[in-house]
Design a protein around this motif. Structure first.
Motif, PDB file in Angstrom:
ATOM      1  N   ASN A 266       0.821  -1.204   0.000  1.00 31.70           N
ATOM      2  CA  ASN A 266       0.000   0.000   0.000  1.00 31.70           C
ATOM      3  C   ASN A 266       0.856   1.256   0.000  1.00 31.70           C
ATOM      4  O   ASN A 266       0.613   2.192   0.753  1.00 31.70           O
TER       5      ASN A 266
ATOM      6  N   HIS B 200       3.316   4.052  -2.566  1.00 29.87           N
ATOM      7  CA  HIS B 200       3.659   4.571  -3.892  1.00 29.87           C
ATOM      8  C   HIS B 200       5.162   4.748  -4.018  1.00 29.87           C
ATOM      9  O   HIS B 200       5.871   4.906  -3.026  1.00 29.87           O
TER      10      HIS B 200
ATOM     11  N   PHE C 147      -0.962  -0.304 -13.232  1.00 29.96           N
ATOM     12  CA  PHE C 147      -1.572  -0.172 -11.912  1.00 29.96           C
ATOM     13  C   PHE C 147      -1.902  -1.529 -11.298  1.00 29.96           C
ATOM     14  O   PHE C 147      -2.154  -2.506 -12.010  1.00 29.96           O
TER      15      PHE C 147
ATOM     16  N   ASP D 297      -7.309  -0.613  -7.740  1.00 31.60           N
ATOM     17  CA  ASP D 297      -8.035  -1.720  -7.177  1.00 31.60           C
ATOM     18  C   ASP D 297      -8.295  -2.765  -8.249  1.00 31.60           C
ATOM     19  O   ASP D 297      -8.037  -2.532  -9.417  1.00 31.60           O
TER      20      ASP D 297
ATOM     21  N   TYR E 251      -6.332   2.004 -10.608  1.00 33.37           N
ATOM     22  CA  TYR E 251      -6.017   3.418 -10.795  1.00 33.37           C
ATOM     23  C   TYR E 251      -4.727   3.854 -10.117  1.00 33.37           C
ATOM     24  O   TYR E 251      -4.336   5.013 -10.228  1.00 33.37           O
ATOM     25  N   GLU E 252      -4.046   2.928  -9.401  1.00 34.94           N
ATOM     26  CA  GLU E 252      -2.771   3.282  -8.794  1.00 34.94           C
ATOM     27  C   GLU E 252      -1.906   2.039  -8.590  1.00 34.94           C
ATOM     28  O   GLU E 252      -2.405   0.925  -8.550  1.00 34.94           O
ATOM     29  N   ARG E 253      -0.613   2.275  -8.466  1.00 39.28           N
ATOM     30  CA  ARG E 253       0.348   1.194  -8.249  1.00 39.28           C
ATOM     31  C   ARG E 253       0.802   1.250  -6.787  1.00 39.28           C
ATOM     32  O   ARG E 253       1.479   2.180  -6.375  1.00 39.28           O
ATOM     33  N   ILE E 254       0.410   0.221  -6.015  1.00 32.24           N
ATOM     34  CA  ILE E 254       0.793   0.209  -4.604  1.00 32.24           C
ATOM     35  C   ILE E 254       1.307  -1.165  -4.150  1.00 32.24           C
ATOM     36  O   ILE E 254       1.502  -1.389  -2.962  1.00 32.24           O
TER      37      ILE E 254
ATOM     38  N   HIS F 197      -6.745  -6.028  -4.507  1.00 32.65           N
ATOM     39  CA  HIS F 197      -5.506  -5.769  -5.251  1.00 32.65           C
ATOM     40  C   HIS F 197      -5.371  -6.815  -6.353  1.00 32.65           C
ATOM     41  O   HIS F 197      -5.819  -7.946  -6.202  1.00 32.65           O
TER      42      HIS F 197
END
Length: 81
Positions: free
Chosen positions: A7, A9, A36, A39, A44-47, A71
């Motif tokens: 979680n 960045h 990404f 979710d 919408y994001e890379r975590i 994820h």
């Protein structure tokens, strides 16, 4: 190897510690760094990350699909020295 649903960045605390320690991100080394992982419905994001030390060789990195988690799953082939 450090593997995780971190979680975090790029550039944030934990991630930067791993990079500063000389570990390599599998996605950055052999995958698409812009892809990404969260979710799982509409990413919408890379975590999420897979890290390894420089002695390891990464290949065949993939971000899977499915909604068993919020994820997306990461997978990479790792070759040991």
């Amino acid at each position: 190897i450090i593997v995780g649903d971190m979680n975090a960045h790029m550039g944030e605390g934990d991630i930067q510690l791993y990079l500063d320690a000389g570990l390599t991100s599998a996605q950055d080394a052999v995958g698409n760094p812009a892809a990404f992982t969260f979710d799982s419905v509409a990413p919408y994001e890379r975590i999420d990350w897979i890290f390894g030390n420089p002695a390891l060789t990464f290949s065949d990195f993939v971000i899977g699909s499915g909604q068993a988690s919020d994820h997306l799953p990461l997978a990479v082939t790792i070759t040991l020295p």
